[in-house]
Design an enzyme around this catalytic site. Structure first.
Site, short mmCIF file in Angstrom:
data_model
loop_
_atom_site.label_atom_id
_atom_site.label_comp_id
_atom_site.label_asym_id
_atom_site.label_seq_id
_atom_site.Cartn_x
_atom_site.Cartn_y
_atom_site.Cartn_z
N GLU A 169 31.45 37.52 45.26
CA GLU A 169 31.75 36.27 45.96
C GLU A 169 31.20 36.21 47.38
O GLU A 169 31.97 36.23 48.36
CB GLU A 169 33.27 36.04 46.00
N GLU A 355 35.96 37.60 36.93
CA GLU A 355 37.36 37.46 37.36
C GLU A 355 37.92 36.14 36.86
O GLU A 355 37.25 35.11 36.91
CB GLU A 355 37.50 37.43 38.89
C1 PNW Z 1 38.87 36.39 44.56
N1 PNW Z 1 39.00 30.46 47.01
O1 PNW Z 1 39.06 35.80 45.79
C2 PNW Z 1 38.51 37.82 44.88
O2 PNW Z 1 37.31 38.27 44.32
C3 PNW Z 1 39.62 38.78 44.64
O3 PNW Z 1 39.43 39.91 45.44
C4 PNW Z 1 40.94 38.10 44.89
O4 PNW Z 1 42.01 38.99 44.90
C5 PNW Z 1 41.11 37.04 43.83
O5 PNW Z 1 40.01 36.16 43.80
C6 PNW Z 1 42.37 36.22 43.96
O6 PNW Z 1 42.39 35.50 45.16
C7 PNW Z 1 39.07 34.44 46.00
O7 PNW Z 1 39.61 30.08 48.04
C8 PNW Z 1 39.48 34.03 47.25
O8 PNW Z 1 38.36 29.67 46.32
C9 PNW Z 1 39.45 32.71 47.58
C10 PNW Z 1 39.00 31.79 46.66
C11 PNW Z 1 38.59 32.19 45.41
C12 PNW Z 1 38.63 33.53 45.08
#
Ligand code: PNW
Length: 445
Positions: A169, A355
């Site tokens: 990401e 994920e």
């Molecule tokens: C992902 N958003 O994070 C990460 O890859 C993980 O480490 C994390 O724990 C998981 O999703 C759950 O949050 C994100 O705001 C953080 O769109 C933010 C976003 C999406 C994914």
């Protein structure tokens, strides 16, 4: 009601669970590890809910064997984890910390002994602090340092690890970290953030030939978090805002990775904040990959907003009560839509969902039992959505649940739990949740 079964997926489809180093390992000063930007960020007040820090997390650094037994008990064939850059190269470059690298050596052997395929992510946001002090991702040298890190890790593990994900990401480590300020290193500078996106993508491209040189039969990719973008209304203004928003959220990363350079409309909107791109960079970024990783959580519904940042857009809430504990809308059909769109617009080759998962409040009943049937339904509905995408011609290689364990959920600390396995952070006791039992049963068929 969800209805897909494992038997409807190909034999060689990879079912897995995901974690990341900073979120589970703890042991942040064990055996020569030094701070990452997230360790530093967490010590500064106001950044992490309840003042939580990743110092102990799931103490996976000391509980890894038990955790691999849990992966095995779920019956998955693959485990996606990340390696901690500051554990392996404490200052980011230069001397290798032998003890740090040895940890992953044991972990990989432990996976193979259990018949589980390792999917290794090189970078899941834990930049060594000294590299941030020198300028971080807005500085070009950080991309070169990353290629050096990829070299060290792949030389040591490449005989046994065949699946390599360069970055997790890039949106979060750059835009959220250097522009929105919610993630480490907590900066608010659009031009710096956009330069960071370019250097993260460049570092991905620089690492590809390194991985191919060090790893026989390497299968390399990158994991992007993508969102289907919908418009808040039928108005022309909202429709155009959605296109702009999609430009920064999705196309900014997908286009250069697929040989198209950065999208013109986004470059124009960024103006002076557009990144400096050197000759040859775009060709480097478009290097051949073997699969595309997609992390999917929710769609975004977008309205026109002149005050709404570089894309003059704003995300509005969906009119639904079907949301997770993050307030994220549960929208499995968005996964189908996203996959069909990526397939149609980019033809990326095989796609793996690296994920997908959910956090829900109040999972732990007064009786101490963990009632997370909602998580099982969430996962099953998204697996159904995969089936529909495959029927529509998408080449899908695997699906990884986020996450194996409840863990350090970044700015939310330990307040948001995503695990198939519950972790009592006071005792480090692990308990398989209802959702974990459901997933194991689903995989048994
Ligand atoms: C992902 N958003 O994070 C990460 O890859 C993980 O480490 C994390 O724990 C998981 O999703 C759950 O949050 C994100 O705001 C953080 O769109 C933010 C976003 C999406 C994914």
């Amino acid at each position: 009601m969800p209805r897909s079964t494992r038997a409807q997926f190909p034999e060689d489809f990879r079912w897995g669970v995901s974690t990341s180093a900073l979120q589970i390992e703890g042991g942040t000063d064990a055996d020569g590890r030094r701070p990452s930007v997230w360790d530093t960020f967490a010590t500064e007040p106001g950044h992490i809910r309840n003042g939580d820090t990743p110092a102990v997390a799931c103490d996976h650094y000391h509980h890894w064997e038990e955790d691999l037994d849990l992966v095995k008990a779920l019956g998955v064939g693959a485990y996606r984890f990340s390696v901690s850059w500051p554990r392996i190269l404490p200052t980011g470059t230069g001397a290798v910390n032998k003890a740090g690298l040895a940890f992953y050596d044991r972990l990989v052997d432990g996976l193979l002994e259990r018949g589980i395929e390792p999917w290794l992510t090189l970078y899941h946001w834990d930049l060594p602090q000294p590299l941030e002090d020198a300028g971080g991702w807005p500085r070009r040298d950080t991309a070169l340092a990353f290629a050096g890190f990829a070299d060290v890790v792949s030389r040591r593990l490449g005989d046994r690890v065949k699946r390599w994900i360069t970055h997790n990401e890039p949106w979060c480590s750059t835009v959220k970290g250097y522009y929105e300020g919610e993630f480490a290193p907590g900066k608010r500078d659009l031009a710096a953030a956009m330069q960071a996106t370019h250097h993260v993508l460049l570092s991905h491209g620089l690492a590809l030939p390194v991985l191919r040189a060090n790893v026989a039969d390497a299968r390399c990719g990158i994991a992007l978090s993508l969102h289907p973008i919908h418009t808040a209304s039928g108005s022309e203004a909202d429709r155009l805002a959605a296109i702009r928003h999609d430009g920064l959220r999705n196309r900014w990363f997908l286009d250069p990775l697929h040989g198209r350079g950065y999208p013109e409309d986004v470059l124009r909107a960024l103006g002076a904040a557009a990144p400096t791109v050197s000759d040859g960079d775009l060709a480097t970024i478009a290097g051949r990959t073997d699969f595309l990783g997609i992390n999917y959580y929710f769609r975004e519904i977008v309205a026109d907003d002149p005050e709404g940042g570089p894309m003059r857009s704003r995300v509005v809430e969906a009119e639904t009560s079907d949301v997770t504990g993050f307030g994220w809308e549960v929208y499995p059909e968005g996964l189908t839509e996203l996959l069909l769109r990526v397939q149609r617009d980019y033809r990326p080759g095989p796609i793996a969902i690296t994920e997908n998962g959910a956090t829900y409040p109040d999972e732990i009943g007064a009786d101490g039992a963990i009632h997370d049937g909602r998580r099982a339904v969430y996962i099953h509905r998204h697996i159904d959505a995969l089936r529909v995408a495959m029927d529509g011609g998408v080449d899908l290689a695997g699906y990884f649940v986020w996450s194996l364990l409840d863990n350090f959920e970044w700015a939310e600390g330990y307040s948001k739990r995503f695990g198939l396995v519950h972790v009592d952070f006071a005792t480090q006791k692990r308990t398989l949740k209802q959702s974990g039992r459901w997933f194991a049963d689903f995989l048994k068929g």
